[in-house]
Design an enzyme around this catalytic site. Structure first.
Site, PDB file in Angstrom:
ATOM      1  N   HIS A 101       0.871  -1.170   0.000  1.00  0.00           N
ATOM      2  CA  HIS A 101       0.000   0.000   0.000  1.00  0.00           C
ATOM      3  C   HIS A 101       0.913   1.226   0.000  1.00  0.00           C
ATOM      4  CE1 HIS A 101      -2.530  -2.993   2.179  1.00  0.00           C
ATOM      5  NE2 HIS A 101      -3.542  -2.399   1.583  1.00  0.00           N
ATOM      6  N   ASP A 104       2.189   2.165   3.346  1.00  0.00           N
ATOM      7  CA  ASP A 104       3.140   1.240   3.972  1.00  0.00           C
ATOM      8  C   ASP A 104       4.562   1.707   3.727  1.00  0.00           C
ATOM      9  OD1 ASP A 104       0.966  -0.490   4.398  1.00  0.00           O
ATOM     10  OD2 ASP A 104       1.314  -1.477   2.469  1.00  0.00           O
TER      11      ASP A 104
END
Length: 439
Positions: A101, A104
């Site tokens: 993501h 992240d």
């Protein structure tokens, strides 16, 4: 700097090995059904659980010990160090793909402009590590559920500004996925759903969800991103009524809004069981609709009612999942992504490797067994026999659309008795499956 200095690259040592830092079943270059095991499996590391998981649960604070996080001066430096850790971990394990993501890999800043600048800075480092190691991006995605702005959803939010922000964030995530050569891009509607119909215009929200996906398809064409789009079904948690409940729901939605040619499914084991299905059911349903794309390889705890995201160690499930993947012709753009986290008490850095080894061995063993089942045609021959009445006579006419209710009534009235049912042989087949698993 090396972060796993005490651990050598993980090697295949066979099922008799007692070395926890070895593969017992995953032999990457072993030929199965005409190609190397690693090409069947296409293992991927999930950046979020592996690099940013802290061991927090609804009842307790962080437990994990990560020396690389402790030594970083700030969140941006921490993100830079995590890139190096991620690629060293993948090199040690022989994992050739990863997924992420956007949030992240780089922390969100005060403005979208500054967030994107930091994101580009981290992506520069990731790109360098990819070139150094040859590790590839399986798919990218945007986190449209973590920030409080998404409390009422992203593309299904009742707030137009939030819809716009989600679109801008997705635009950037698609761009960096393309830049990194990602094979695909996943849409997981973490908060695309509702809690109560008392305050929800369901049709309007579904229409907006479809508008958002059409915009993504249009932008992919504009930037010449040719990766595969996926939707990941999930039935509940965090939202009580998710619009992407299961494979059947997602397929129906995509067809209703003319998106079925642009999307396939990224199916997760834990989500399948939360929806009240088996993983092989979800995979088969996607496959027969030509929408099986990729897999999030994990498992849940059937005694708990939430998404526990455990590393897969269930051989039975691994066999049945790999059988469906083989039956569907294998992966094209997708793979097996370990959307899984170590248990809260497994807080040592070495536990990250042990958990991945266990998951990789589970699916490798599953592949070997599923391949034997496929080659021996145990299940397929039984299917052919069970449905043989449709190969000729009235059955063939039904399949060929040569008869209707009137002709079938005439057929039944003219028969003295119906042909007997074929036995299902479920217990026999389950016993044979056990034989293949146990050996």
């Amino acid at each position: 700097m090396k972060y796993f200095k005490k651990i050598e690259p993980i090697k295949y040592e066979g099922s008799k090995s007692t070395n926890p830092f070895s593969f017992k079943y995953y032999n990457p270059n072993e030929i199965i059904l005409g190609k190397p095991m690693k090409e069947h499996l296409k293992f991927s590391m999930a950046y979020w659980h592996t690099l940013t998981g802290s061991g927090i649960d609804p009842f307790g604070s962080a437990t994990v010990e990560r020396s690389w996080d402790d030594n970083a001066e700030n969140e941006i430096d921490k993100a830079k160090v995590r890139v190096k850790v991620a690629f060293e971990l993948m090199e040690k394990l022989g994992i050739e793909y990863f997924c992420f993501h956007d949030r992240d890999i780089a922390p969100e800043q005060d403005t979208l402009e500054e967030t994107n600048r930091v994101l580009d800075e981290i992506v520069d480092i990731i790109e360098g590590e990819m070139k150094r190691t040859g590790i590839k991006l399986l798919w990218g995605t945007a986190n449209l559920f973590g920030n409080k702005r998404f409390v009422n959803g992203a593309s299904t939010s009742p707030n137009a500004d939030i819809f716009a922000f989600a679109a801008a964030q997705t635009k950037k995530a698609m761009e960096i996925t393309k830049r990194l050569g990602g094979s695909g891009y996943v849409f997981w509607g973490g908060r695309e759903g509702y809690e109560t119909l008392l305050n929800t215009d369901m049709k309007f929200e579904l229409d907006n969800f479809a508008r958002f996906l059409h915009m993504a398809v249009d932008y992919a064409k504009e930037i010449e991103f040719n990766g595969q789009f996926y939707i990941e079904p999930k039935p509940k948690e965090p939202t009580k009524h998710q619009y992407d409940f299961d494979s059947a729901t997602v397929i129906s939605f995509l067809r209703q809004y003319g998106l079925d040619k642009s999307f396939k499914l990224n199916i997760e084991t834990n989500h399948a069981t939360l929806a009240g299905h088996t993983m092989n059911h979800e995979l088969r349903l996607a496959a027969i609709n030509d929408m099986l794309g990729s897999v999030d390889a994990n498992q849940g705890d059937l005694l708990l009612g939430w998404d526990t995201d455990q590393f897969p160690t269930d051989i039975y499930g691994g066999v049945l999942a790999m059988y469906e993947i083989i039956r569907a012709g294998g992966f094209t753009t997708g793979g097996l992504n370990f959307d899984a986290k170590v248990r809260r008490p497994s807080f040592k850095e070495e536990d990250l490797l042990i958990a991945h080894i266990a998951g990789m061995d589970t699916y490798a063993a599953g592949l070997r067994i599923a391949a034997r089942l496929w080659e021996d045609k145990v299940l397929e021959d039984n299917l052919d026999h069970r449905y043989r009445s449709f190969n000729d006579g009235i059955g063939k006419k039904i399949v060929s659309n040569e008869v209707g209710f009137k002709q079938l009534e005439e057929y039944v009235l003219a028969k003295k008795e119906l042909n007997p049912n074929e036995p299902g042989k479920q217990e026999l087949l389950e016993a044979i499956l056990n034989q293949y698993i146990i050996g």
